[in-house]
Every structure is written in structure tokens, then in C-alpha cells.
Design a protein around this motif. Structure first.
Motif, PDB file in Angstrom:
ATOM      1  N   ASN A   1      48.629  12.615  63.441  1.00 25.73           N
ATOM      2  CA  ASN A   1      49.908  12.177  64.019  1.00 25.73           C
ATOM      3  C   ASN A   1      49.739  11.070  65.042  1.00 25.73           C
ATOM      4  OD1 ASN A   1      50.959  14.284  62.543  1.00 25.73           O
ATOM      5  ND2 ASN A   1      50.992  15.681  64.281  1.00 25.73           N
ATOM      6  N   LYS A   2      48.500  10.746  65.399  1.00 28.70           N
ATOM      7  CA  LYS A   2      48.193   9.760  66.437  1.00 28.70           C
ATOM      8  C   LYS A   2      48.866  10.121  67.752  1.00 28.70           C
ATOM      9  CE  LYS A   2      45.820   7.350  63.546  1.00 28.70           C
ATOM     10  NZ  LYS A   2      44.495   7.868  63.343  1.00 28.70           N
ATOM     11  N   ASN A   3      48.918  11.426  68.054  1.00 30.60           N
ATOM     12  CA  ASN A   3      49.550  11.882  69.291  1.00 30.60           C
ATOM     13  C   ASN A   3      48.525  12.336  70.334  1.00 30.60           C
ATOM     14  OD1 ASN A   3      48.676  14.302  68.247  1.00 30.60           O
ATOM     15  ND2 ASN A   3      50.691  15.219  68.054  1.00 30.60           N
ATOM     16  N   GLY A   4      47.237  12.247  69.996  1.00 34.02           N
ATOM     17  CA  GLY A   4      46.190  12.603  70.941  1.00 34.02           C
ATOM     18  C   GLY A   4      45.844  14.076  70.982  1.00 34.02           C
ATOM     19  N   PHE A   5      46.405  14.870  70.069  1.00 33.80           N
ATOM     20  CA  PHE A   5      46.161  16.313  70.074  1.00 33.80           C
ATOM     21  C   PHE A   5      45.455  16.758  68.813  1.00 33.80           C
ATOM     22  CE2 PHE A   5      49.833  15.846  72.863  1.00 33.80           C
ATOM     23  CZ  PHE A   5      49.415  16.574  73.957  1.00 33.80           C
ATOM     24  N   LEU A   6      44.661  17.823  68.938  1.00 30.45           N
ATOM     25  CA  LEU A   6      43.963  18.411  67.805  1.00 30.45           C
ATOM     26  C   LEU A   6      44.269  19.893  67.715  1.00 30.45           C
ATOM     27  CD1 LEU A   6      40.426  16.870  68.260  1.00 30.45           C
ATOM     28  CD2 LEU A   6      42.107  16.242  66.545  1.00 30.45           C
ATOM     29  N   SER A   7      44.338  20.375  66.494  1.00 28.73           N
ATOM     30  CA  SER A   7      44.521  21.806  66.256  1.00 28.73           C
ATOM     31  C   SER A   7      43.168  22.505  66.374  1.00 28.73           C
ATOM     32  CB  SER A   7      45.084  22.023  64.854  1.00 28.73           C
ATOM     33  OG  SER A   7      44.112  21.635  63.885  1.00 28.73           O
ATOM     34  N   GLN A   8      43.203  23.834  66.353  1.00 35.35           N
ATOM     35  CA  GLN A   8      41.960  24.606  66.373  1.00 35.35           C
ATOM     36  C   GLN A   8      41.083  24.246  65.181  1.00 35.35           C
ATOM     37  OE1 GLN A   8      43.117  28.800  66.596  1.00 35.35           O
ATOM     38  NE2 GLN A   8      41.918  28.983  68.454  1.00 35.35           N
ATOM     39  N   ALA A   9      41.688  24.164  64.011  1.00 30.78           N
ATOM     40  CA  ALA A   9      40.923  23.872  62.794  1.00 30.78           C
ATOM     41  C   ALA A   9      40.269  22.491  62.879  1.00 30.78           C
ATOM     42  CB  ALA A   9      41.829  23.962  61.569  1.00 30.78           C
ATOM     43  N   ALA A  10      40.996  21.508  63.397  1.00 29.29           N
ATOM     44  CA  ALA A  10      40.457  20.151  63.504  1.00 29.29           C
ATOM     45  C   ALA A  10      39.305  20.110  64.507  1.00 29.29           C
ATOM     46  CB  ALA A  10      41.556  19.172  63.904  1.00 29.29           C
ATOM     47  N   LEU A  11      39.447  20.814  65.619  1.00 32.34           N
ATOM     48  CA  LEU A  11      38.368  20.852  66.606  1.00 32.34           C
ATOM     49  C   LEU A  11      37.143  21.533  66.019  1.00 32.34           C
ATOM     50  CD1 LEU A  11      37.223  20.359  69.424  1.00 32.34           C
ATOM     51  CD2 LEU A  11      38.216  22.554  70.107  1.00 32.34           C
ATOM     52  N   LYS A  12      37.350  22.633  65.329  1.00 27.04           N
ATOM     53  CA  LYS A  12      36.229  23.359  64.722  1.00 27.04           C
ATOM     54  C   LYS A  12      35.495  22.458  63.728  1.00 27.04           C
ATOM     55  CE  LYS A  12      36.733  27.738  64.053  1.00 27.04           C
ATOM     56  NZ  LYS A  12      37.073  29.073  63.546  1.00 27.04           N
ATOM     57  N   GLU A  13      36.245  21.717  62.928  1.00 23.21           N
ATOM     58  CA  GLU A  13      35.642  20.804  61.951  1.00 23.21           C
ATOM     59  C   GLU A  13      34.867  19.688  62.651  1.00 23.21           C
ATOM     60  OE1 GLU A  13      34.376  19.250  58.445  1.00 23.21           O
ATOM     61  OE2 GLU A  13      35.353  21.179  58.765  1.00 23.21           O
ATOM     62  N   ALA A  14      35.434  19.140  63.739  1.00 23.63           N
ATOM     63  CA  ALA A  14      34.752  18.082  64.492  1.00 23.63           C
ATOM     64  C   ALA A  14      33.428  18.588  65.053  1.00 23.63           C
ATOM     65  CB  ALA A  14      35.656  17.573  65.617  1.00 23.63           C
ATOM     66  N   LEU A  15      33.429  19.785  65.602  1.00 17.94           N
ATOM     67  CA  LEU A  15      32.193  20.354  66.148  1.00 17.94           C
ATOM     68  C   LEU A  15      31.160  20.563  65.054  1.00 17.94           C
ATOM     69  CD1 LEU A  15      33.640  22.915  68.713  1.00 17.94           C
ATOM     70  CD2 LEU A  15      32.790  20.598  69.155  1.00 17.94           C
ATOM     71  N   LYS A  16      31.627  20.956  63.869  1.00 18.48           N
ATOM     72  CA  LYS A  16      30.723  21.155  62.737  1.00 18.48           C
ATOM     73  C   LYS A  16      30.091  19.828  62.321  1.00 18.48           C
ATOM     74  CE  LYS A  16      30.726  23.129  58.092  1.00 18.48           C
ATOM     75  NZ  LYS A  16      31.559  23.760  57.053  1.00 18.48           N
ATOM     76  N   VAL A  17      30.895  18.765  62.273  1.00 15.27           N
ATOM     77  CA  VAL A  17      30.392  17.444  61.887  1.00 15.27           C
ATOM     78  C   VAL A  17      29.287  16.982  62.836  1.00 15.27           C
ATOM     79  CG1 VAL A  17      31.053  14.991  61.787  1.00 15.27           C
ATOM     80  CG2 VAL A  17      32.471  16.711  60.663  1.00 15.27           C
ATOM     81  N   PHE A  18      29.419  17.322  64.118  1.00 17.90           N
ATOM     82  CA  PHE A  18      28.430  16.905  65.115  1.00 17.90           C
ATOM     83  C   PHE A  18      27.366  17.976  65.395  1.00 17.90           C
ATOM     84  CE2 PHE A  18      31.546  13.695  65.574  1.00 17.90           C
ATOM     85  CZ  PHE A  18      30.847  12.585  66.038  1.00 17.90           C
ATOM     86  N   ASN A  19      27.241  18.922  64.454  1.00 21.40           N
ATOM     87  CA  ASN A  19      26.232  19.984  64.552  1.00 21.40           C
ATOM     88  C   ASN A  19      26.337  20.758  65.863  1.00 21.40           C
ATOM     89  OD1 ASN A  19      24.982  19.435  62.003  1.00 21.40           O
ATOM     90  ND2 ASN A  19      24.068  17.639  62.960  1.00 21.40           N
ATOM     91  N   LEU A  20      27.560  21.053  66.262  1.00 23.11           N
ATOM     92  CA  LEU A  20      27.816  21.840  67.470  1.00 23.11           C
ATOM     93  C   LEU A  20      28.504  23.153  67.104  1.00 23.11           C
ATOM     94  CD1 LEU A  20      29.096  18.917  69.714  1.00 23.11           C
ATOM     95  CD2 LEU A  20      26.939  20.150  69.980  1.00 23.11           C
TER      96      LEU A  20
END
Length: 116
Positions: free
Chosen positions: A27-46
Motif C-alpha cells: 500500500n506504500k503506507n509504511g506499515f507491515l503486517s505480521q506475515a510480511a514482517l515474518k517473511e522479511a526476517l526469514k529472507v534476512f536469515n533472522l
């Protein structure tokens, strides 16, 4: 634990996460859902256990909005700036605010900064 992991991995991971957050922010609103944050952490091996992730989410989503913005994320990880950095930011801002209006238009930033 998460803060320790990030401090070991360095600034590149944090800046990379920020760039990734902006890319997946549909949405380009600067916010992330739980699922999106979890996926981002996975991508960065966190990756972390579900319990640890839930604890992290509770810290990040302190407004209880079921979403988190990058500002909340970095504040939770890094905390407040130390006094030296705050003073430095104030100096830079005062230099950029040519007209002493309390606002810095992009035109004034371009006069002082070249990203090349």
C-alpha cells in the motif's frame, strides 16, 4: 536475543531490511503486517521460534494496531539516539533550515547534499 543477533550482523542488515520493507509495502503506507514482517526476517536469515516472534511483535506493535512501521522497528531495535548523535542531527538541521522556518524543503537539501 533479537537485538544481539542484529548487532552482530551489522548495519547492512538493518538498512537491507529497511529497503526490503519498502519494497514489500504493497500500500506504500509504511506499515507491515505480521506475515510480511515474518517473511522479511526469514529472507534476512533472522528466523526465530514462534514464541520469540510473538514477543517481538508485542514490542514492535506497541500501538496495538496489528501493523508495524519501519520507524517503530528501528526504535525498538536501536532505542533512542545518544546525545552526541542528537546534537549532530540538530546541527545538520540548523544548517539545512536556511530560512529558520522549522521546515526543510527538498530544494534546500539539494543545495547541501549530493548523493553521487
Amino acid at each position: 536475543i533479537f537485538r544481539e543477533t542484529l548487532s552482530k550482523r551489522g548495519v547492512r542488515v538493518i538498512t537491507g531490511l529497511g529497503k526490503y520493507f519498502r519494497q514489500i509495502d504493497e500500500n506504500k503506507n509504511g506499515f507491515l503486517s505480521q506475515a510480511a514482517l515474518k517473511e522479511a526476517l526469514k529472507v534476512f536469515n533472522l528466523e526465530m521460534s514462534e514464541g520469540d516472534f510473538e514477543s517481538l511483535w508485542l514490542i514492535l506493535d506497541d500501538s496495538k494496531s496489528n501493523k508495524v512501521d519501519y520507524g517503530e522497528f528501528t526504535h525498538a531495535i536501536f532505542g533512542e539516539m545518544n546525545e552526541y548523535r542528537k546534537a549532530f542531527v540538530r546541527k545538520v538541521y540548523m544548517k539545512l533550515d536556511f530560512n529558520k522556518t522549522g521546515r526543510v524543503p527538498m530544494v534546500d537539501v539539494r543545495k547541501c547534499y549530493c548523493a553521487k
